[in-house]
Enzyme design. Structure first.
Site, PDB file in Angstrom:
ATOM      1  N   LYS A   1       0.855  -1.201   0.000  1.00 22.13           N
ATOM      2  CA  LYS A   1       0.000   0.000   0.000  1.00 22.13           C
ATOM      3  C   LYS A   1       0.888   1.249   0.000  1.00 22.13           C
ATOM      4  O   LYS A   1       1.708   1.426   0.888  1.00 22.13           O
ATOM      5  CB  LYS A   1      -0.911  -0.005   1.237  1.00 22.13           C
ATOM      6  CG  LYS A   1      -1.719   1.284   1.424  1.00 22.13           C
ATOM      7  CD  LYS A   1      -2.657   1.209   2.641  1.00 22.13           C
ATOM      8  CE  LYS A   1      -3.313   2.560   2.934  1.00 22.13           C
ATOM      9  NZ  LYS A   1      -4.207   2.520   4.121  1.00 22.13           N
TER      10      LYS A   1
ATOM     11  N   ASP B   1      -2.619  10.146   3.841  1.00 19.69           N
ATOM     12  CA  ASP B   1      -4.021   9.774   4.024  1.00 19.69           C
ATOM     13  C   ASP B   1      -4.712  10.791   4.931  1.00 19.69           C
ATOM     14  O   ASP B   1      -4.590  10.722   6.148  1.00 19.69           O
ATOM     15  CB  ASP B   1      -4.103   8.364   4.623  1.00 19.69           C
ATOM     16  CG  ASP B   1      -5.543   7.908   4.808  1.00 19.69           C
ATOM     17  OD1 ASP B   1      -6.462   8.576   4.285  1.00 19.69           O
ATOM     18  OD2 ASP B   1      -5.747   6.854   5.458  1.00 19.69           O
TER      19      ASP B   1
ATOM     20  N   LYS C   1     -10.139  12.714   8.479  1.00 17.20           N
ATOM     21  CA  LYS C   1      -9.654  12.300   9.805  1.00 17.20           C
ATOM     22  C   LYS C   1      -9.578  13.515  10.722  1.00 17.20           C
ATOM     23  O   LYS C   1      -9.291  14.610  10.257  1.00 17.20           O
ATOM     24  CB  LYS C   1      -8.240  11.711   9.675  1.00 17.20           C
ATOM     25  CG  LYS C   1      -8.152  10.339   9.041  1.00 17.20           C
ATOM     26  CD  LYS C   1      -6.709   9.867   9.021  1.00 17.20           C
ATOM     27  CE  LYS C   1      -6.545   8.549   8.281  1.00 17.20           C
ATOM     28  NZ  LYS C   1      -7.230   7.416   8.926  1.00 17.20           N
TER      29      LYS C   1
ATOM     30  N   ASP D   1       1.530   6.126   5.661  1.00 14.02           N
ATOM     31  CA  ASP D   1       0.555   5.217   5.055  1.00 14.02           C
ATOM     32  C   ASP D   1       1.083   4.575   3.767  1.00 14.02           C
ATOM     33  O   ASP D   1       0.355   3.849   3.100  1.00 14.02           O
ATOM     34  CB  ASP D   1      -0.760   5.969   4.807  1.00 14.02           C
ATOM     35  CG  ASP D   1      -1.986   5.090   4.984  1.00 14.02           C
ATOM     36  OD1 ASP D   1      -1.853   4.000   5.567  1.00 14.02           O
ATOM     37  OD2 ASP D   1      -3.064   5.492   4.508  1.00 14.02           O
TER      38      ASP D   1
ATOM     39  N   ASP E   1     -12.289   7.038   3.902  1.00 16.02           N
ATOM     40  CA  ASP E   1     -11.067   6.784   4.675  1.00 16.02           C
ATOM     41  C   ASP E   1     -10.653   5.310   4.624  1.00 16.02           C
ATOM     42  O   ASP E   1      -9.575   4.942   5.075  1.00 16.02           O
ATOM     43  CB  ASP E   1     -11.269   7.251   6.124  1.00 16.02           C
ATOM     44  CG  ASP E   1      -9.954   7.415   6.860  1.00 16.02           C
ATOM     45  OD1 ASP E   1      -8.898   7.381   6.201  1.00 16.02           O
ATOM     46  OD2 ASP E   1      -9.993   7.582   8.092  1.00 16.02           O
TER      47      ASP E   1
ATOM     48  N   GLU F   1      -9.560   3.748   2.175  1.00 15.72           N
ATOM     49  CA  GLU F   1      -9.051   3.893   0.808  1.00 15.72           C
ATOM     50  C   GLU F   1      -7.991   2.849   0.456  1.00 15.72           C
ATOM     51  O   GLU F   1      -7.812   2.534  -0.711  1.00 15.72           O
ATOM     52  CB  GLU F   1      -8.490   5.303   0.613  1.00 15.72           C
ATOM     53  CG  GLU F   1      -7.041   5.510   1.106  1.00 15.72           C
ATOM     54  CD  GLU F   1      -6.858   5.269   2.604  1.00 15.72           C
ATOM     55  OE1 GLU F   1      -7.813   5.482   3.356  1.00 15.72           O
ATOM     56  OE2 GLU F   1      -5.755   4.856   3.008  1.00 15.72           O
TER      57      GLU F   1
ATOM     58  N   ARG G   1      -7.782  -0.410   0.969  1.00 15.01           N
ATOM     59  CA  ARG G   1      -8.334  -1.613   0.345  1.00 15.01           C
ATOM     60  C   ARG G   1      -8.793  -1.322  -1.082  1.00 15.01           C
ATOM     61  O   ARG G   1      -8.784  -2.213  -1.933  1.00 15.01           O
ATOM     62  CB  ARG G   1      -9.473  -2.169   1.201  1.00 15.01           C
ATOM     63  CG  ARG G   1     -10.598  -1.183   1.439  1.00 15.01           C
ATOM     64  CD  ARG G   1     -11.455  -1.547   2.640  1.00 15.01           C
ATOM     65  NE  ARG G   1     -10.797  -1.208   3.907  1.00 15.01           N
ATOM     66  CZ  ARG G   1     -11.328  -1.431   5.106  1.00 15.01           C
ATOM     67  NH1 ARG G   1     -12.514  -1.993   5.222  1.00 15.01           N
ATOM     68  NH2 ARG G   1     -10.673  -1.109   6.189  1.00 15.01           N
TER      69      ARG G   1
HETATM   70  N1  BES Z   1      -4.346   4.389   6.965  1.00 16.52           N
HETATM   71  C1  BES Z   1      -5.468   4.106   7.767  1.00 16.52           C
HETATM   72  C2  BES Z   1      -5.204   3.078   8.872  1.00 16.52           C
HETATM   73  C3  BES Z   1      -4.146   3.412   9.885  1.00 16.52           C
HETATM   74  C4  BES Z   1      -4.526   3.775  11.164  1.00 16.52           C
HETATM   75  C5  BES Z   1      -2.808   3.277   9.607  1.00 16.52           C
HETATM   76  C6  BES Z   1      -3.570   4.042  12.121  1.00 16.52           C
HETATM   77  C7  BES Z   1      -1.845   3.553  10.580  1.00 16.52           C
HETATM   78  C8  BES Z   1      -2.224   3.920  11.834  1.00 16.52           C
HETATM   79  C9  BES Z   1      -6.606   3.569   6.893  1.00 16.52           C
HETATM   80  O1  BES Z   1      -6.644   4.062   5.607  1.00 16.52           O
HETATM   81  C10 BES Z   1      -7.899   3.929   7.546  1.00 16.52           C
HETATM   82  O2  BES Z   1      -8.155   5.099   7.650  1.00 16.52           O
HETATM   83  N2  BES Z   1      -8.681   2.937   7.950  1.00 16.52           N
HETATM   84  C11 BES Z   1      -9.930   3.168   8.557  1.00 16.52           C
HETATM   85  C12 BES Z   1     -10.909   2.181   7.977  1.00 16.52           C
HETATM   86  C13 BES Z   1     -12.346   2.415   8.397  1.00 16.52           C
HETATM   87  C14 BES Z   1     -12.831   3.739   7.854  1.00 16.52           C
HETATM   88  C15 BES Z   1     -13.184   1.283   7.910  1.00 16.52           C
HETATM   89  C16 BES Z   1      -9.787   2.968  10.055  1.00 16.52           C
HETATM   90  O3  BES Z   1      -9.056   2.074  10.477  1.00 16.52           O
HETATM   91  O4  BES Z   1     -10.376   3.734  10.803  1.00 16.52           O
HETATM   92 ZN    ZN Z   2      -4.882   4.708   4.791  1.00 14.77          ZN
HETATM   93 MN    MN Z   3      -7.711   5.884   5.481  1.00 17.54          MN
END
Ligand code: BES
Ligand code: ZN
Ligand code: MN
Length: 501
Positions: free
Chosen positions: A265, A270, A277, A288, A347, A349, A351
């Protein structure tokens, strides 16, 4: 960076700033290998240990000046913890502690005695590889943008001394150095601020790597992605002024051998997109692209050590921003393999871009896939920052990745992908939706990826959201990017090279 030399002759006959020795917890008798040394120091070593002043607890340290009794000016005694607990991870941390201490104190030459290497279940070669990689990683830096007096590295040489060494030891030490460099490359890519590590720049760095090692290199820009039909990657990048990239490096020409697909990834920043966020969660989101960084770091090591295996490395790369053309909740994207994803949360994104990355790796001939992604906050909640989350569609392949991680010295733990979780990502309008809500968030993220794995292709997903970044300095590494994944990927490539026809 320092050089690594192997030398015949006793460690107590070499000049240097410090000789490093290890003490195990609960072992109050000095090991035989240290008795000559102890004699020259008038019994100071045995007294240190038998008196209980030094207990050998992990990362405990004592420094003695040798007052001309040895050609090295100091003796650095390091606690190695319990002998039975010693593994590749601890070994790399211990050598890292030695190197970081030496560098911090301004010493130029550090000597290790080959007869007195900390050993448990590891062979001398494994010890050297892990140890030297840890020493290289220990000198990796995060202060890339500090101005003024630049603190120069002081450590110039690590000398491994001992009469019993051979070519294998030398090779293992050099391999450890290459491994450490790969980890540090991954870390450096992650440390770069988002403005200096855009998808375009990441693509250029990958191209440079490809040229250096002779990989077949393909970097798809926006026009090429439109041509290809990678609409998922394109959708995520639409809110950004930066163009996306799909990076592909190919290594190996071994017909009949499997093709290991490494997918990382590469979200260079992000923000969450329209599902923005909060500031506190956004602050470290340059990390990220740690999955892509690990894949490129691993390719550095693979280019150096050249295991006999075919590899295709694929990194979809994008920013996730809120520009006027940003993708929106409710949008449906048509991915490279034709399946559709309804966007519930912009968010989620990672996947979305990985669906195209995984499809592209399979189009490129991958037979076995490993993806690495800072995918979910849920994985951090489940496993903390201690270990990487592992999921996959084939237990045999997951087991192989877990075994590689264990040997390489990275902690990983499997989470289950029960069919029941699939209900959470069913969409009314499209094939799947990109968010399954909070329960089992790491698993529903993985299950979305699994939708893009073809029949008969083995796939393992590594969620490194908790392990790619560390928030505190340690004795063996500065805080920030960890380079997690590089070690495991190298070990996996080597394991496949050894096992496959
Ligand atoms: N990049 C984030 C996940 C992340 C969180 C990486 C903390 C490193 C540290 C990812 O893109 C994300 O935002 N995931 C969301 C998914 C949700 C919206 C289903 C999450 O984990 O909140
Ligand atoms: Zn992310
Ligand atoms: Mn995200």
């Amino acid at each position: 960076m320092f050089t690594i030399e192997t030398r015949p002759g006793d460690p107590d006959s070499l000049e240097g700033d410090a000789l490093v020795q290890f003490v195990f917890e609960g072992e109050t008798d000095l090991p035989l290998a240290l008795s000559a040394l102890d004699e020259r120091l008038n019994g100071a070593l045995s007294e240190l240990v038998s008196s209980g002043e030094m207990k050998g607890k992990l990362h405990e340290s004592t420094l003695m000046h040798t007052a001309n009794r040895l050609p090295t000016r100091r003796l650095m005694m390091l606690g190695a913890g319990k002998r039975g607990d010693l593994n590749a991870e601890r070994t790399s941390h211990l050598f890292g502690q030695a190197a970081r201490t030496a560098n911090g104190k301004g010493w130029a030459t550090l000597v290790f005695g080959s007869t007195a290497l900390p050993s448990g279940s590891l062979s001398p070669e494994e010890t050297l590889r892990a140890g030297m990689s840890g020493a290289v990683v220990a000198l990796g830096r995060g202060d890339l943008y500090k101005t003024g007096e630049k603190k120069e590295d002081k450590l110039e040489r690590i000398v491994l001394a001992g009469a019993d060494q051979n070519d294998g030891w030398n090779r293992a030490a050099q391999a450890g150095q290459a491994l450490g460099e790969g980890v540090n490359l991954a870390r450096e890519l992650v440390y770069q601020p988002p403005a200096d590590m855009t998808p375009t720049i990441l693509g250029e760095r990958a191209r440079a790597l490809g040229e250096r090692f002779g990989f077949e290199t393909t970097i798809l820009d926006k026009a090429a992605l439109e041509e290809l039909g990678a609409h998922a990657l394109l959708a995520v990048s639409r809110g950004s002024a930066e163009e996306p990239r799909m990076i592909r490096l190919r290594y190996g020409d071994f017909p009949g051998k499997p093709v290991l697909g490494l997918v990382g990834k590469g979200l260079t920043f992000d923000s969450g997109g329209l599902c923005l966020k909060p500031a506190d969660s956004m602050v470290d989101m340059k990390q990220d692209m740690s999955g892509a960084a690990a894949v490129l770091g691993a390719m550095h090591v693979i280019g150096t050590l050249k295991p006999e295996i075919n590899i295709v490395a694929v990194c979809p790369s994008s920013e996730n921003m809120t520009g006027p053309d940003a993708y929106k909740p409710g949008d449906v994207v048509r991915t490279l393999n034709g399946k559709t994803i309804e966007i519930l949360n912009t968010d989620a994104e990672g996947r979305v871009i990985l669906s195209d990355g995984l499809a592209y790796a399979q189009q490129s001939g991958a037979t076995h896939l490993v993806d690495l992604a800072t995918l979910t906050g849920a994985c951090v909640i489940a496993l903390g920052t201690v270990c990487t989350g592992v999921m996959g569609n084939s237990q045999a392949w997951v087991d192989r990745v877990l075994a590689s991680a264990k040997e390489a010295g990275e902690k990983m733990w499997q989470l289950p992908l029960f069919d029941e979780y699939k209900e959470q990502i069913k969409s009314d309008i499209a094939d799947v939706e990109n968010s399954g809500g909070r329960p089992a968030g790491a698993q529903t993220g993985a299950l979305l990826l699994q939708e893009f794995i073809q029949e008969g292709i083995e796939w393992t997903h590594l969620d490194i959201a908790g392990t790619a970044w560390s928030s505190a300095d340690t004795k063996y590494r500065v805080k920030g990017a960890t380079g997690v994944g590089v070690r495991t990927l190298l070990r996996l490539a080597e394991m496949m090279a050894a096992n496959a026809g």
